[in-house]
Design a protein around this motif. Structure first.
Motif, PDB file in Angstrom:
ATOM      1  N   LEU A 134       0.824  -1.208   0.000  1.00  0.00           N
ATOM      2  CA  LEU A 134       0.000   0.000   0.000  1.00  0.00           C
ATOM      3  C   LEU A 134       0.859   1.260   0.000  1.00  0.00           C
ATOM      4  O   LEU A 134       0.497   2.274  -0.621  1.00  0.00           O
ATOM      5  CB  LEU A 134      -0.933  -0.009   1.209  1.00  0.00           C
ATOM      6  N   LYS A 135       1.994   1.203   0.652  1.00  0.00           N
ATOM      7  CA  LYS A 135       2.924   2.334   0.641  1.00  0.00           C
ATOM      8  C   LYS A 135       3.466   2.569  -0.765  1.00  0.00           C
ATOM      9  O   LYS A 135       3.548   3.709  -1.240  1.00  0.00           O
ATOM     10  CB  LYS A 135       4.070   2.073   1.619  1.00  0.00           C
ATOM     11  N   GLN A 136       3.821   1.476  -1.449  1.00  0.00           N
ATOM     12  CA  GLN A 136       4.309   1.585  -2.828  1.00  0.00           C
ATOM     13  C   GLN A 136       3.218   2.123  -3.745  1.00  0.00           C
ATOM     14  O   GLN A 136       3.467   2.969  -4.615  1.00  0.00           O
ATOM     15  CB  GLN A 136       4.801   0.229  -3.323  1.00  0.00           C
ATOM     16  N   ALA A 137       1.996   1.633  -3.562  1.00  0.00           N
ATOM     17  CA  ALA A 137       0.879   2.084  -4.389  1.00  0.00           C
ATOM     18  C   ALA A 137       0.622   3.576  -4.192  1.00  0.00           C
ATOM     19  O   ALA A 137       0.377   4.316  -5.159  1.00  0.00           O
ATOM     20  CB  ALA A 137      -0.372   1.283  -4.055  1.00  0.00           C
ATOM     21  N   ALA A 138       0.677   4.045  -2.945  1.00  0.00           N
ATOM     22  CA  ALA A 138       0.450   5.462  -2.664  1.00  0.00           C
ATOM     23  C   ALA A 138       1.514   6.334  -3.329  1.00  0.00           C
ATOM     24  O   ALA A 138       1.202   7.416  -3.858  1.00  0.00           O
ATOM     25  CB  ALA A 138       0.438   5.695  -1.157  1.00  0.00           C
ATOM     26  N   ALA A 139       2.751   5.855  -3.331  1.00  0.00           N
ATOM     27  CA  ALA A 139       3.836   6.600  -3.974  1.00  0.00           C
ATOM     28  C   ALA A 139       3.609   6.685  -5.483  1.00  0.00           C
ATOM     29  O   ALA A 139       3.866   7.736  -6.102  1.00  0.00           O
ATOM     30  CB  ALA A 139       5.173   5.941  -3.669  1.00  0.00           C
ATOM     31  N   LEU A 140       3.131   5.594  -6.088  1.00  0.00           N
ATOM     32  CA  LEU A 140       2.832   5.608  -7.515  1.00  0.00           C
ATOM     33  C   LEU A 140       1.701   6.589  -7.840  1.00  0.00           C
ATOM     34  O   LEU A 140       1.761   7.316  -8.836  1.00  0.00           O
ATOM     35  CB  LEU A 140       2.459   4.201  -7.983  1.00  0.00           C
ATOM     36  N   ASP A 141       0.690   6.601  -6.995  1.00  0.00           N
ATOM     37  CA  ASP A 141      -0.431   7.515  -7.222  1.00  0.00           C
ATOM     38  C   ASP A 141       0.015   8.976  -7.130  1.00  0.00           C
ATOM     39  O   ASP A 141      -0.467   9.840  -7.868  1.00  0.00           O
ATOM     40  CB  ASP A 141      -1.538   7.248  -6.204  1.00  0.00           C
ATOM     41  N   GLN A 142       0.941   9.229  -6.227  1.00  0.00           N
ATOM     42  CA  GLN A 142       1.419  10.601  -6.058  1.00  0.00           C
ATOM     43  C   GLN A 142       2.264  11.058  -7.248  1.00  0.00           C
ATOM     44  O   GLN A 142       2.138  12.192  -7.707  1.00  0.00           O
ATOM     45  CB  GLN A 142       2.235  10.708  -4.765  1.00  0.00           C
ATOM     46  N   SER A 143       3.113  10.137  -7.743  1.00  0.00           N
ATOM     47  CA  SER A 143       3.995  10.494  -8.860  1.00  0.00           C
ATOM     48  C   SER A 143       3.285  10.435 -10.207  1.00  0.00           C
ATOM     49  O   SER A 143       3.681  11.099 -11.162  1.00  0.00           O
ATOM     50  CB  SER A 143       5.223   9.582  -8.878  1.00  0.00           C
ATOM     51  N   GLY A 144       2.225   9.635 -10.285  1.00  0.00           N
ATOM     52  CA  GLY A 144       1.496   9.469 -11.541  1.00  0.00           C
ATOM     53  C   GLY A 144       2.067   8.347 -12.380  1.00  0.00           C
ATOM     54  O   GLY A 144       3.266   8.061 -12.329  1.00  0.00           O
ATOM     55  N   ILE A 145       1.207   7.682 -13.129  1.00  0.00           N
ATOM     56  CA  ILE A 145       1.615   6.558 -13.981  1.00  0.00           C
ATOM     57  C   ILE A 145       1.548   7.004 -15.432  1.00  0.00           C
ATOM     58  O   ILE A 145       0.516   7.517 -15.894  1.00  0.00           O
ATOM     59  CB  ILE A 145       0.717   5.334 -13.727  1.00  0.00           C
ATOM     60  N   GLN A 146       2.647   6.810 -16.142  1.00  0.00           N
ATOM     61  CA  GLN A 146       2.765   7.274 -17.518  1.00  0.00           C
ATOM     62  C   GLN A 146       2.351   6.177 -18.514  1.00  0.00           C
ATOM     63  O   GLN A 146       2.258   4.998 -18.156  1.00  0.00           O
ATOM     64  CB  GLN A 146       4.197   7.727 -17.802  1.00  0.00           C
ATOM     65  N   ASP A 147       2.140   6.584 -19.767  1.00  0.00           N
ATOM     66  CA  ASP A 147       1.705   5.655 -20.812  1.00  0.00           C
ATOM     67  C   ASP A 147       2.655   4.477 -20.994  1.00  0.00           C
ATOM     68  O   ASP A 147       2.222   3.365 -21.296  1.00  0.00           O
ATOM     69  CB  ASP A 147       1.566   6.386 -22.147  1.00  0.00           C
ATOM     70  N   ASP A 148       3.974   4.724 -20.835  1.00  0.00           N
ATOM     71  CA  ASP A 148       4.943   3.670 -21.095  1.00  0.00           C
ATOM     72  C   ASP A 148       5.211   2.800 -19.883  1.00  0.00           C
ATOM     73  O   ASP A 148       6.026   1.879 -19.939  1.00  0.00           O
ATOM     74  CB  ASP A 148       6.261   4.265 -21.602  1.00  0.00           C
TER      75      ASP A 148
END
Length: 490
Positions: free
Chosen positions: A52-66
């Motif tokens: 969940l910590k990793q997921a929250a960090a991804l949500d904050q940074s944003g997920i790109q098309d690639d």
């Protein structure tokens, strides 16, 4: 959300567009695990806080098309080292072991942004075909809780079939990805030996072991396999070869003109009649798609099981010497001297099947028996590889049943090691030759309604042809859309 109802590409698009978050996906995975775990028992350790910590960090940074795999939850067979997360190989001798490093495949997936939700159950040290040999608990088949999920990657297969995750890592030494994939009605891919780094994978038989994926569909499998494949300076057996874009190439997949060889040994009377019927129907479907099919022979297949258990057990007896109660892992109490530490630790820490294979391997390597057993088995291994090479001179792929039966009931074979060993007769030759192979959902048994897998074997480093053939079949059938009772529709 039910992970059996979606795929990586759709979830990636939703993540990029903000329709769903990585945190929501991760929470859904844990929710489904908690809904099914009491029945299926697929997991040994959950990774909820870190995931969940990793997921929250991804949500904050944003997920790109690639970043196609970013935010996608997956599970890991507990044979693969995960830094700071308990890694046991389903053995009491490693019951509290926490590695100080990640396996290369885990590092690659972390780099891709995938989220490891936990470690799945297996036969202890990957030694078994039913997950009944786990040192902690048996995993159950989501299609029928009275039946085994196969092994040794039974926990990974059951987690996918139950809809807990989209994908799970497994290891395949003699069929340990393909056989549970067949039993659970999902896709299981064992790549060419050397395609994926083994660094950080707890060793059973080093010249046979290979990491691969269990997934619900072919394209997801190809996407994930790209992420973990490639040369690794930590693993001198990893191959320095380019990694193709297998998934992207699937759009051009066609089996028209594909030359398929069907070994008579893979559709013989030794295969249950209901399994043969499903496999024959799948082969006829390939013919309708434009493939040509001929019957061939792999004459040394009948020696595969005997040779494999000599060679693999010999390697296991060497690899498992490190578990001595001194450096890490379990140590027995009340010992009298150093020798007593070794004996008591291994006696109490290893299960019966592991002890059996250590003794078999040590015997095969001992003075006076090396030439009679190990050396002869090594020669048989070469003959099996030659059989495949000869067939591949004229054909593109080899097809047949993945297993001789559907998932069998608990207790049916566990008391008879020879009967259990013969369960891998159709998968072992692939590992002996180091070839890539997949188990693909091909239908269901008329006798018990359980899934049946079609095995597709390819030339060395020609995973693309396997993926193409599997994708063409999948896109023109609906077997992969059927879900286990605990994973969705009945």
């Amino acid at each position: 959300m039910n992970f059996n109802e979606t795929n990586i590409t759709d979830l990636h698009n939703q993540l990029v567009n903000g329709e769903v978050s990585a945190t929501e996906l991760t929470k859904e995975s844990f929710k489904q695990i908690k809904n099914t775990e009491d029945d299926v028992q697929a997991f040994l350790t959950l990774n909820e806080e870190a995931a969940l910590k990793q997921a929250a960090a991804l949500d904050q940074s944003g997920i790109q098309d690639d970043q196609i795999l970013a935010g996608i939850p997956f599970a890991t067979k507990d044979m693969i080292s995960t830094k700071g997360l308990r890694t046991t190989a389903a053995s009491k001798i490693l019951k509290d072991f926490k590695p100080i490093y990640n396996a290369t495949v885990i590092e690659n997936l972390n780099h891709a942004g995938s989220i490891n939700v936990g470690k799945t159950n297996l036969d202890e040290f990957a030694m078994g075909s039913s997950t009944e040999n786990s040192g902690f608990k048996p995993t159950k088949n989501p299609w029928d809780l009275t039946r085994v999920p196969g092994g040794s990657s039974g926990g990974s297969a059951a987690a996918v079939a139950a809809g807990d995750v989209l994908a799970a890592l497994g290891t395949d030494t003699g069929g340990s990805i393909r056989q549970p994939a067949s039993f659970n009605g999902i896709v299981g891919m064992k790549p060419t030996y050397g395609r994926v780094s083994r660094w950080g994978v707890i060793a059973f038989a080093s010249s046979f072991d290979q990491v691969g994926w269990l997934t619900k569909n072919v394209k997801d499998n190809a996407l994930l396999m790209e992420a973990i494949s490639g040369v690794d300076h930590h693993d001198m057996t990893s191959a320095n070869r380019p990694v193709p874009h297998w998934a992207a190439n699937l759009d051009q997949a066609s089996v028209k003109g594909l030359k398929i060889a069907v070994p008579e040994e893979y559709v013989s009377d030794a295969i249950d009649e209901d399994v043969r019927e499903v496999v024959q129907a799948a082969l006829k479907h390939y013919e309708s798609l434009g493939a040509t099919i001929d019957t061939v022979s792999l004459p040394h297949t009948k020696y595969g099981v005997s040779a494999y258990y000599i060679l693999a057990s010999s390697e296991a007896s060497s690899n498992l010497q490190r578990y001595d109660g001194i450096r890490y892992g379990f140590r027995a109490d009340d010992f009298k001297n150093l020798e007593d530490v070794y004996v008591r630790t291994r006696t109490e820490g290893f299960g019966e099947e592991v002890k059996r294979r250590i003794m078999l391997g040590t015997f095969s390597l001992s003075a006076g028996f090396y030439d009679a057993y190990f050396n002869k088995a090594a020669k048989v291994r070469r003959l099996i590889a030659d059989d495949f090479n000869k067939v591949f001179e004229d054909y593109d792929v080899i097809m047949g049943a993945t297993d001789a039966s559907t998932a069998f009931p608990f207790g049916d074979k566990i008391t008879d090691p020879t009967k259990m060993y013969m369960n891998d007769v159709l998968t072992i030759p692939v590992n002996m030759a180091g070839l890539p192979a997949m188990s693909l959902p091909a239908g269901f048994s008329k006798k018990d309604g359980m899934p049946v897998g079609l095995q597709i074997i390819g030339k060395p480093f020609d995973e693309q042809t396997i993926y193409d053939a599997a994708y063409a079949f999948e896109q023109t059938t609906d077997f992969h859309k059927k879900n286990a009772k605990l994973g969705g529709q009945d």
